[in-house]
Structures are given as C-alpha cells and as structure tokens.
Design a protein around this motif. Structure first.
Motif, PDB file in Angstrom:
ATOM      1  N   UNK A 192      47.490   7.412 -33.529  1.00 39.98           N
ATOM      2  CA  UNK A 192      47.796   8.880 -33.738  1.00 39.98           C
ATOM      3  C   UNK A 192      46.429   9.208 -34.232  1.00 39.98           C
ATOM      4  N   UNK A 193      45.668  10.004 -33.471  1.00 38.54           N
ATOM      5  CA  UNK A 193      44.392  10.696 -33.921  1.00 38.54           C
ATOM      6  C   UNK A 193      44.842  12.079 -34.595  1.00 38.54           C
ATOM      7  N   UNK A 194      43.893  12.364 -35.823  1.00 41.53           N
ATOM      8  CA  UNK A 194      44.028  13.432 -36.415  1.00 41.53           C
ATOM      9  C   UNK A 194      42.899  14.139 -36.827  1.00 41.53           C
ATOM     10  N   UNK A 195      42.868  15.475 -37.056  1.00 41.69           N
ATOM     11  CA  UNK A 195      41.554  16.264 -37.460  1.00 41.69           C
ATOM     12  C   UNK A 195      42.210  17.575 -38.014  1.00 41.69           C
ATOM     13  N   UNK A 207      36.206  14.029 -36.549  1.00 42.86           N
ATOM     14  CA  UNK A 207      35.831  15.221 -37.502  1.00 42.86           C
ATOM     15  C   UNK A 207      35.991  16.575 -37.028  1.00 42.86           C
ATOM     16  N   UNK A 208      36.465  16.663 -35.446  1.00 43.92           N
ATOM     17  CA  UNK A 208      36.583  17.883 -34.895  1.00 43.92           C
ATOM     18  C   UNK A 208      37.522  17.704 -33.807  1.00 43.92           C
ATOM     19  N   UNK A 209      38.100  18.844 -33.260  1.00 45.05           N
ATOM     20  CA  UNK A 209      39.083  18.735 -32.401  1.00 45.05           C
ATOM     21  C   UNK A 209      38.604  18.455 -31.106  1.00 45.05           C
ATOM     22  N   UNK A 210      37.377  18.697 -30.733  1.00 46.17           N
ATOM     23  CA  UNK A 210      36.615  18.317 -29.495  1.00 46.17           C
ATOM     24  C   UNK A 210      36.620  16.781 -29.633  1.00 46.17           C
ATOM     25  N   UNK A 211      35.995  16.117 -30.557  1.00 46.58           N
ATOM     26  CA  UNK A 211      35.982  14.564 -30.749  1.00 46.58           C
ATOM     27  C   UNK A 211      37.519  14.022 -30.285  1.00 46.58           C
ATOM     28  N   UNK A 212      38.461  14.587 -30.923  1.00 50.65           N
ATOM     29  CA  UNK A 212      39.724  14.242 -30.788  1.00 50.65           C
ATOM     30  C   UNK A 212      40.196  14.401 -29.299  1.00 50.65           C
ATOM     31  N   UNK A 213      39.863  15.375 -28.459  1.00 50.14           N
ATOM     32  CA  UNK A 213      40.001  15.237 -27.155  1.00 50.14           C
ATOM     33  C   UNK A 213      39.281  14.561 -26.305  1.00 50.14           C
ATOM     34  N   UNK A 214      38.074  14.271 -26.642  1.00 49.60           N
ATOM     35  CA  UNK A 214      37.362  13.134 -25.882  1.00 49.60           C
ATOM     36  C   UNK A 214      37.822  11.769 -26.211  1.00 49.60           C
ATOM     37  N   UNK A 215      38.424  11.411 -27.222  1.00 47.79           N
ATOM     38  CA  UNK A 215      38.974  10.267 -27.621  1.00 47.79           C
ATOM     39  C   UNK A 215      40.281  10.038 -26.810  1.00 47.79           C
ATOM     40  N   UNK A 266      46.934  14.920 -33.370  1.00 48.34           N
ATOM     41  CA  UNK A 266      47.622  15.947 -34.489  1.00 48.34           C
ATOM     42  C   UNK A 266      46.379  16.702 -34.904  1.00 48.34           C
ATOM     43  N   UNK A 267      46.571  18.135 -34.658  1.00 42.13           N
ATOM     44  CA  UNK A 267      45.431  18.844 -35.280  1.00 42.13           C
ATOM     45  C   UNK A 267      46.177  19.972 -36.338  1.00 42.13           C
ATOM     46  N   UNK A 268      45.596  19.480 -37.536  1.00 43.72           N
ATOM     47  CA  UNK A 268      46.090  20.050 -38.714  1.00 43.72           C
ATOM     48  C   UNK A 268      45.526  21.865 -38.929  1.00 43.72           C
ATOM     49  N   UNK A 269      46.355  22.790 -38.848  1.00 45.38           N
ATOM     50  CA  UNK A 269      45.758  23.917 -38.956  1.00 45.38           C
ATOM     51  C   UNK A 269      45.561  24.514 -40.395  1.00 45.38           C
ATOM     52  N   UNK A 295      49.540  20.891 -34.836  1.00 48.67           N
ATOM     53  CA  UNK A 295      49.768  21.121 -33.301  1.00 48.67           C
ATOM     54  C   UNK A 295      49.655  19.779 -32.756  1.00 48.67           C
ATOM     55  N   UNK A 296      50.305  19.296 -32.054  1.00 42.68           N
ATOM     56  CA  UNK A 296      50.232  17.882 -31.514  1.00 42.68           C
ATOM     57  C   UNK A 296      49.597  18.220 -30.046  1.00 42.68           C
ATOM     58  N   UNK A 297      48.950  17.246 -29.569  1.00 41.20           N
ATOM     59  CA  UNK A 297      47.931  17.265 -28.616  1.00 41.20           C
ATOM     60  C   UNK A 297      48.446  15.589 -27.607  1.00 41.20           C
ATOM     61  N   UNK A 298      48.950  15.884 -26.714  1.00 44.10           N
ATOM     62  CA  UNK A 298      49.472  15.013 -25.806  1.00 44.10           C
ATOM     63  C   UNK A 298      48.539  14.636 -24.721  1.00 44.10           C
ATOM     64  N   UNK A 299      48.350  13.170 -24.475  1.00 43.51           N
ATOM     65  CA  UNK A 299      47.584  13.161 -23.056  1.00 43.51           C
ATOM     66  C   UNK A 299      48.132  13.630 -21.798  1.00 43.51           C
ATOM     67  N   UNK A 300      47.393  13.894 -20.804  1.00 42.86           N
ATOM     68  CA  UNK A 300      47.776  14.717 -19.664  1.00 42.86           C
ATOM     69  C   UNK A 300      48.971  13.851 -18.672  1.00 42.86           C
ATOM     70  N   UNK A 301      49.129  12.515 -18.945  1.00 39.70           N
ATOM     71  CA  UNK A 301      50.090  11.578 -18.402  1.00 39.70           C
ATOM     72  C   UNK A 301      51.522  11.823 -18.981  1.00 39.70           C
TER      73      UNK A 301
END
Length: 147
Positions: A71-74, A102-110, A121-124, A130-136
């Motif tokens: 679980x990655x979070x930012x 550190x940022x949502x962009x790093x989370x998406x790259x990871x 997990x992106x804490x507003x 908000x939860x971010x799932x991989x495309x699969x």
C-alpha cells in the motif's frame, strides 16, 4: 397612481389571454401533459426495493491474498503515517508493506512499476482519502448505469 396602473396592466393581460386562447390553453395543458408522462414513466419502471440483509459472520480473512501486498500513500503526513501503521500492523498479523510517496505523481509512477498487488491511497485531508488501483484490476459490471 399605482393602483390604476396595476389595474390597467391586469386588464391588458386578461385581454391578451382572451384573444390568444390557443396559446393560453397550451400554457396550462403542456405542464399537465408532462406531469402525466412522468407519472406514467415512473409507473412503468418502478423502483427496486431490496430486503434487509441479516447479519452474518463472513469468517476470517484469507491471509494468502495479502502476501507481499503493498500500500503506497501520499502525502507523508503524521496523520497518514499513523493511519497506515494501524492498517498494516493492528489488523493483520504479518503486516502489510506500506510505502510513502512525496506526491501523487510519484505514487502513480510507482504503481506502474509495481506488481498487480499494489494499491495507492491519496489522503485529501485528515477525514477523506481516495484509493488508486492499478489498471489490471477488473471493474465491476454490476452497477453500470450508476457509473
């Protein structure tokens, strides 16, 4: 005065309504027609009512699904760290791997380079995320119209 002007305006409007009976009738009947149409449509497609679901014991969580789960979070705030620590260690025996970004962009790259068992997990703020799932991850096809 004002009363004379108001009376003249009302008389003028009455004359216009009497002279244009077709448009006056349309002004009254069109809303009634649309109201009837809405009632008819709602009767043709009634709302679904679901019964109450009884409380059931779902059993224990299959821990084999959570092996090497990441679980990655930012953003990496103190509140986010506490929440993720509670998620990782208080709820599961082996713990879940948590990584902060550190940022949502790093989370998406990871998430692009991580395996399919990665969830972001992106804490507003302190109360929402908000939860971010991989495309699969397969999307549910149950509630397509609500999407």
């Amino acid at each position: 005065g004002v009363w004379r002007q108001t009376r003249a305006l009302l008389f003028k409007n009455c004359l216009i309504k009497c002279r244009t009976k077709k448009s006056s009738v349309q002004e009254v009947l069109f809303p009634l027609f649309f109201l009837f149409w809405l009632i008819l449509m709602s009767m043709m497609h009634p709302h679904r009512k679901y019964g109450e679901v009884a409380n059931t014991n779902l059993g224990t969580l299959d821990a084999s699904v959570l092996v090497n789960f990441v679980i990655g979070y930012t953003p990496p705030t103190q509140m986010a760290r506490e929440i993720m620590k509670k998620v990782a260690f208080d709820n599961f025996e082996d713990g879940i791997i948590t990584e902060e970004y550190l940022s949502e962009e790093e989370l998406q790259e990871a998430s692009a380079f991580k395996p399919s068992n990665f969830v972001g997990v992106v804490f507003n703020d302190a109360m929402s995320y908000q939860l971010r799932f991989p495309d699969s991850v397969a999307m549910s096809s149950i509630y397509m119209e609500s999407r």
